[in-house]
Every structure is written in C-alpha cells, then in structure tokens.
Design an enzyme around this catalytic site. Structure first.
Site, PDB file in Angstrom:
ATOM      1  N   GLU A  71       1.147  -4.171  41.366  1.00 23.96           N
ATOM      2  CA  GLU A  71       2.235  -3.178  41.334  1.00 23.96           C
ATOM      3  C   GLU A  71       1.797  -2.122  40.333  1.00 23.96           C
ATOM      4  O   GLU A  71       1.718  -2.383  39.138  1.00 23.96           O
ATOM      5  CB  GLU A  71       3.544  -3.856  40.941  1.00 23.96           C
ATOM      6  CG  GLU A  71       4.760  -3.052  41.361  1.00 23.96           C
ATOM      7  CD  GLU A  71       5.352  -2.261  40.222  1.00 23.96           C
ATOM      8  OE1 GLU A  71       4.978  -1.077  40.092  1.00 23.96           O
ATOM      9  OE2 GLU A  71       6.170  -2.817  39.477  1.00 23.96           O
ATOM     10  N   GLU A  89       0.647  10.669  36.991  1.00 26.30           N
ATOM     11  CA  GLU A  89       1.782   9.955  36.416  1.00 26.30           C
ATOM     12  C   GLU A  89       1.817  10.255  34.911  1.00 26.30           C
ATOM     13  O   GLU A  89       0.815  10.059  34.222  1.00 26.30           O
ATOM     14  CB  GLU A  89       1.601   8.451  36.652  1.00 26.30           C
ATOM     15  CG  GLU A  89       2.789   7.646  36.222  1.00 26.30           C
ATOM     16  CD  GLU A  89       2.651   6.163  36.548  1.00 26.30           C
ATOM     17  OE1 GLU A  89       1.542   5.625  36.401  1.00 26.30           O
ATOM     18  OE2 GLU A  89       3.662   5.560  36.935  1.00 26.30           O
ATOM     19  N   CYS A 103       7.771   2.964  36.248  1.00 20.34           N
ATOM     20  CA  CYS A 103       6.759   3.371  37.237  1.00 20.34           C
ATOM     21  C   CYS A 103       7.401   4.017  38.460  1.00 20.34           C
ATOM     22  O   CYS A 103       6.776   4.786  39.164  1.00 20.34           O
ATOM     23  CB  CYS A 103       5.867   2.200  37.617  1.00 20.34           C
ATOM     24  SG  CYS A 103       6.754   0.663  37.752  1.00 20.34           S
ATOM     25  N   GLY A 140       0.841  -2.676  36.236  1.00 19.69           N
ATOM     26  CA  GLY A 140       0.303  -1.786  35.209  1.00 19.69           C
ATOM     27  C   GLY A 140      -0.285  -0.552  35.847  1.00 19.69           C
ATOM     28  O   GLY A 140       0.132  -0.150  36.946  1.00 19.69           O
ATOM     29  N   SER A 141      -1.271   0.026  35.178  1.00 17.11           N
ATOM     30  CA  SER A 141      -1.817   1.301  35.645  1.00 17.11           C
ATOM     31  C   SER A 141      -2.704   1.114  36.874  1.00 17.11           C
ATOM     32  O   SER A 141      -3.301   0.055  37.072  1.00 17.11           O
ATOM     33  CB  SER A 141      -2.621   1.953  34.524  1.00 17.11           C
ATOM     34  OG  SER A 141      -3.697   1.116  34.174  1.00 17.11           O
ATOM     35  N   THR A 142      -2.793   2.165  37.672  1.00 23.99           N
ATOM     36  CA  THR A 142      -3.630   2.137  38.872  1.00 23.99           C
ATOM     37  C   THR A 142      -5.095   1.923  38.492  1.00 23.99           C
ATOM     38  O   THR A 142      -5.824   1.198  39.170  1.00 23.99           O
ATOM     39  CB  THR A 142      -3.436   3.451  39.655  1.00 23.99           C
ATOM     40  OG1 THR A 142      -2.071   3.478  40.095  1.00 23.99           O
ATOM     41  CG2 THR A 142      -4.340   3.544  40.862  1.00 23.99           C
ATOM     42  N   GLY A 149      -5.592  -1.664  37.693  1.00 20.73           N
ATOM     43  CA  GLY A 149      -5.416  -2.378  38.966  1.00 20.73           C
ATOM     44  C   GLY A 149      -6.700  -2.343  39.791  1.00 20.73           C
ATOM     45  O   GLY A 149      -7.094  -3.341  40.403  1.00 20.73           O
ATOM     46  N   LYS A 160       0.102 -12.961  30.461  1.00 23.45           N
ATOM     47  CA  LYS A 160      -0.243 -12.132  29.299  1.00 23.45           C
ATOM     48  C   LYS A 160       0.667 -10.906  29.225  1.00 23.45           C
ATOM     49  O   LYS A 160       0.629 -10.039  30.091  1.00 23.45           O
ATOM     50  CB  LYS A 160      -1.691 -11.652  29.378  1.00 23.45           C
ATOM     51  CG  LYS A 160      -2.118 -11.027  28.048  1.00 23.45           C
ATOM     52  CD  LYS A 160      -3.321 -10.150  28.138  1.00 23.45           C
ATOM     53  CE  LYS A 160      -2.985  -8.723  28.435  1.00 23.45           C
ATOM     54  NZ  LYS A 160      -2.244  -8.017  27.371  1.00 23.45           N
TER      55      LYS A 160
HETATM   56  P1  ADP Z   1      -0.123   0.905  31.007  1.00 20.10           P
HETATM   57  O1  ADP Z   1      -0.761   2.216  31.376  1.00 20.10           O
HETATM   58  O2  ADP Z   1       1.184   0.650  31.631  1.00 20.10           O
HETATM   59  O3  ADP Z   1      -0.233   0.557  29.565  1.00 20.10           O
HETATM   60  P2  ADP Z   1      -2.291  -0.881  31.559  1.00 20.10           P
HETATM   61  O4  ADP Z   1      -2.760  -1.062  32.952  1.00 20.10           O
HETATM   62  O5  ADP Z   1      -3.189  -0.241  30.573  1.00 20.10           O
HETATM   63  O6  ADP Z   1      -0.916  -0.152  31.774  1.00 20.10           O
HETATM   64  O7  ADP Z   1      -1.810  -2.249  30.942  1.00 20.10           O
HETATM   65  C1  ADP Z   1      -1.010  -3.183  31.624  1.00 20.10           C
HETATM   66  C2  ADP Z   1      -1.421  -4.571  31.234  1.00 20.10           C
HETATM   67  O8  ADP Z   1      -2.776  -4.785  31.631  1.00 20.10           O
HETATM   68  C3  ADP Z   1      -1.387  -4.837  29.731  1.00 20.10           C
HETATM   69  O9  ADP Z   1      -0.935  -6.161  29.539  1.00 20.10           O
HETATM   70  C4  ADP Z   1      -2.838  -4.690  29.332  1.00 20.10           C
HETATM   71  O10 ADP Z   1      -3.176  -5.432  28.185  1.00 20.10           O
HETATM   72  C5  ADP Z   1      -3.553  -5.249  30.543  1.00 20.10           C
HETATM   73  N1  ADP Z   1      -4.926  -4.768  30.733  1.00 20.10           N
HETATM   74  C6  ADP Z   1      -5.487  -3.623  30.281  1.00 20.10           C
HETATM   75  N2  ADP Z   1      -6.781  -3.539  30.679  1.00 20.10           N
HETATM   76  C7  ADP Z   1      -7.042  -4.650  31.416  1.00 20.10           C
HETATM   77  C8  ADP Z   1      -8.183  -5.145  32.134  1.00 20.10           C
HETATM   78  N3  ADP Z   1      -9.326  -4.469  32.168  1.00 20.10           N
HETATM   79  N4  ADP Z   1      -8.078  -6.325  32.790  1.00 20.10           N
HETATM   80  C9  ADP Z   1      -6.919  -7.007  32.786  1.00 20.10           C
HETATM   81  N5  ADP Z   1      -5.815  -6.599  32.132  1.00 20.10           N
HETATM   82  C10 ADP Z   1      -5.854  -5.442  31.451  1.00 20.10           C
END
Ligand code: ADP
Length: 490
Positions: free
Chosen positions: A270, A401, A304, A248-250, A253, A196
């Site tokens: 990561e 961050e 990041c 993606g974001s902590t 994660g 995704k």
């Molecule tokens: P950023 O702060 O870099 O946008 P996110 O962690 O919000 O990072 O998003 C990174 C990815 O994770 C995107 O593809 C987003 O759609 C997906 N994402 C956001 N929320 C969730 C969740 N609760 N579970 C799984 N994937 C998610």
C-alpha cells in the site's frame, strides 16, 4: 492576534479564539527505555543499540527504543514460526477470535492513553487520534475477531488455510491504526507476525505489546521490532517468511518488490497517492469546502489518500478558492494535545524539509502561494496550511506526493476533462467527488482509476470496506473480505 477581554479569549481574523483545552498527558506512563518485543516479552537488542523517539511538536525526547538488527529479526521469526507451528495455526477459529475480541476491548478501555501517546509521538491533533485512529484500530480487531471462526463462509466452497509467518512494515502517519490493519487480519486467519513500526513513531506499537500481554496472547504470535529502514530491509530478506505486507513510500515499495521477486514470499503493497478531489458546479459548496479541508489539512496532510489535488469546475473556481481561503484562516494550528487544534506538528524534520522543498519548487514553476497569517510555535516541526493556485498537471506539485498540508488547485470545464486530469497520475489510491447528481458521481466513480472513491464526503474508513490502490499506489487490499484474502491460501 488581538485580545478580546473576557476569559482571556482572543479574536483572530474576526473569530473568537478558544481558551486552551489540553488533554492531560499524565495518563501515559512512558518507560525511559523499550526493548524488542519477542516471544511475548521485552528483550535487549542484540546490538545493544537504542535510539530516541521525539515529540515532533516540541523536540522533547520521549523514550529510548531498541534498534533491531538481523540477529534480532532472526530471533523474532523463529519465535513466530514456533508459535505458528505448535499453536496458533492449530487453534480453532473461535479460540483465535477470543484473543482478538480481548485485544479490541482492552484498546477501547485504554483508548485515552493510546490517543495521548499517539499525539505525543506523532504530532497529530488529539481530536484525530481520539476520534479516528484509536476507535478505528479497536474496530479492526473487533471486525476481524468476527471473521476468525467464519472463514469458510468468506471463501465459500473452498478451504482457507493460513499462509504462515508474515513480516509487516508500517509507516508513521497512522502508527497504531496501521499496526491494527496489519495484525488483526493476519491473526484472524491463523498467521503469526513480525512487525516493524516506523522509526519516528514506535511508541503506540510498543504499548500495544502491553495489551497483548494483558490479553494473554500466546508468546511469539506477534513480535514487534523497532528500528529503521535497514531493519525493514533485513526483515524483508529473512528467508523464513511466507508473506510481506508493506505500507509506505512507492520508492521503498519498489525496493521490496525487487527483494522478494523469485522467492516464495507473497506480497501486498500500500504505497503513495496523489488523490484528485473533484468539485462540480452543482455541489453543495460549503460542505465541499469542509470536505476539502478535512481531506488535506486535518492530520497535516499526512495521509496517503489525502485529497492533495483539488479539481474544481471553472465556473465556481473563484468562489470555492475564496471560501477555502477564509476557512483556512480559521484553522487552529498548534499543540497536538489541545482539543481545539486542527493542525498539529509535522512528523519529522526530514518530512518538514521535504514539504518546504516541494512547495518552493511549486512557486518556482509558477504556482501562486497562499498561506494564512498564523503564529507557529518556536520549537518543533510546523508547516502552515497552504493553497497553491494556478497549478497545471505539468507542475511538480500536481504530480509528486507532498505528504503535508498543501493543496494544489487545478480547474476543469467538463466531466470528461475532470476524469482525464484525475487519472493523469502514476498513483491511484483514492479520489473524492462532490456533486448533487447521483448519475454524475456514479459515472465519475466508474471511470476514475482509484481504489477508493468518496462521494460527497472524504476520508471515511470502515473495517468492512477494502482499501488499496491501482498503478504505483500498490496492490492488494486491506479491510473487508478482500483484505482477508491477502492472508489465506484457498
Ligand atoms: P515514508 O515516506 O512514509 O516515511 P518509507 O517507505 O520511507 O515511508 O517508510 C515506511 C516504513 O518502511 C518505515 O517503517 C521504514 O522504516 C521502512 N523502510 C524504509 N526503507 C526500507 C527498506 N529499504 N526496506 C524495508 N523497509 C524499509
């Protein structure tokens, strides 16, 4: 801005302005609407819903993209499972390698098209997408094609077996490159994939599906489903996955870690970073200044591993900041498709607001703000290169961050203090150090808790070199033999 006669050139801050040199966008043939890529073809989403992907530099709609719900995820996982069991896991490594080589070569052939689309959809300067993102994405497929038939050598004395079906979720800062980082090792090791992309940057992943078709990759080996965080959450929850890989974001994660706890799913994360970029007084200052600029401003700080905390030795702090301000005045911000552009658009309005909010908090807490005078385009999402001085580790901007072109400057006196400040963070993804003494950077690199430490350079990547973090920056490595280990059972 002052006009300076010849060829319509202008001078800004005493330097010559370049004439515009935009990349031709007609090389990209966008469809008006994209379905979900399941079992080798684009299909309608179960919900019938679509959302729009915008150009963040102009707010112009680029294409409609399908929204995947839990039904679609299930369809894709079943396709991936079928492909895994009937074909991909049984294929000899040298056969899998052929597909990966083909994908790599097609990516190279179509690199201009990918670079232009990456800049259109994500806002990053064409110089970055053309010279960094796309070549590295192709290099990742080449590198892993080389491993596909040599896994026994990577794990000598053991028998590496694929894990099965892998769910992968990626962010918007390196859309194609993150897809390559995730897909290439998974396929090389014999797994199949449901991936995704991020909601604001789905288009190069969808173009990559065309490459899979062109390379005759068997149906179901890679499935790409567009959607938002909820789509990602549904993917994570699907019971028939053997592994989740997330960048993606902590915060997200952490949610994913909770969701997979107690299941058979393996996990690699990561996550965020707050890298320290350390400049010792014996460093080559001009090169270091260029390294700092590369570490935080090119790519809008949407990295990041961005060098967002500058730790400069007190004796040279004034000089470094003065040189840095002068360099920042000369950065060119504007049209991402212009080959002269250094800083492109912020990826989304949401991200722009977050940067504005955090910088305002920094100023409120006592940091001194510097932004060069520069005209920002009237449409789209823009933020000027920013330097915050008089920052201490107690400040929010030194801890959170920001993910924007914002540098926080701190000072230190001794190497010990530099290490202490560098490690005083909940993250541990990367760090940089500038010094002319080998012993000094080796000592720093061995004491700093960061997955990657760059010495006298910054933001350099290679598929053979593992990347990943400590502490709240996540776990697991991508790239190199370490990255392969995340996709096999031995
Ligand atoms: P950023 O702060 O870099 O946008 P996110 O962690 O919000 O990072 O998003 C990174 C990815 O994770 C995107 O593809 C987003 O759609 C997906 N994402 C956001 N929320 C969730 C969740 N609760 N579970 C799984 N994937 C998610």
């Amino acid at each position: 801005m002052r006009r300076n006669g010849q060829n319509g050139q202008t001078a800004r801050g005493g330097i010559w302005e370049y004439a515009p040199a935009p990349e031709d966008r007609s090389i990209v043939a966008l469809r008006s609407r994209y379905g979900l890529f399941i079992n080798g073809e684009f299909v309608e989403p179960h919900s019938g819903r679509y959302f729009t992907s915008l150009n963040p530099a102009s707010e112009e709609p680029l294409a409609e993209v399908a929204y995947a719900d839990a039904e679609d995820i299930d369809r894709a996982v079943r396709a991936a499972r079928h492909a895994y069991e009937t074909l991909w896991s049984k294929l000899p490594g040298k056969e899998r390698a052929k597909y990966l080589f083909r994908i790599a070569r097609i990516l190279q052939e179509r690199s201009r098209e990918f670079a232009v689309l990456e800049s259109l959809d994500g806002g990053k300067p064409i110089r970055e997408s053309r010279d960094v993102d796309i070549p590295l994405a192709a290099a990742h497929f080449f590198y892993h094609a080389g491993w596909a038939d040599k896994l026994e050598y990577a794990f000598a004395g053991r028998t590496p077996r694929p894990l099965g079906v892998v769910g992968q979720i990626i962010p918007w800062n390196f859309p194609l490159l993150m897809a390559a980082w995730k897909i290439a090792p998974a396929l090389a090791c014999g797994n199949t994939v449901v991936l995704k992309p991020a909601e604001t940057t789905p288009l190069t992943a969808l173009l990559l599906c065309e490459v899979f078709q062109q390379a005759d990759l068997p149906p179901g080996v890679v499935n790409i489903l567009t959607g938002d965080g909820q789509t990602g959450a549904w993917l994570v929850q699907h019971p028939d996955l053997d592994k989740i890989a997330f960048t993606g974001s902590t915060e997200v994660g952490r949610q994913i870690q909770k969701a997979v706890a107690g299941t058979r799913k393996r996990l690699t994360l990561e996550l965020g970073g707050k890298a320290a970029h350390v400049i010792f007084e014996d460093a080559a200052i001009d090169q270091a200044v260029e390294g700092i600029v590369n570490g935080i401003y090119f790519n809008q700080g949407h990295v990041c591993c961005a060098g967002s905390r500058l730790l400069v030795q007190e004796s040279i702090a004034e000089l470094v900041v003065r040189k840095l301000k002068r360099r920042v005045q000369r950065l060119r911000i504007g049209d991402p498709l212009d080959k002269n552009t250094d800083i492109g658009a912020i990826n989304s309005l949401f991200q722009l607001r977050k940067i504005e909010r955090l910088v305002a908090v920094g100023v409120q807490e006592g940091a001194e703000l510097y932004q060069p005078e520069c005209a920002l385009p009237s449409k789209g999402y823009w933020y000027p290169p920013t330097i915050l001085t008089k920052v201490s580790m107690a400040h929010t901007v030194a801890r959170e961050e920001i993910f924007g072109p914002v540098l926080s400057v701190l000072t230190f006196r001794t190497p010990d203090e530099a290490v202490r400040i560098a490690n005083n963070t909940r993250y541990g993804l990367s760090a940089g150090v500038w010094t002319n003494k080998g012993s000094r950077y080796l000592e720093f690199a061995s004491r700093v808790k960061a997955g990657v430490v760059w010495c006298n350079t910054y933001n350099k990547f290679d598929p053979a070199s593992p990347f990943g973090g400590y502490k709240e920056s996540g776990f697991g490595r991508e790239g190199g033999i370490h990255g392969l280990a995340a996709y096999v059972e031995v």
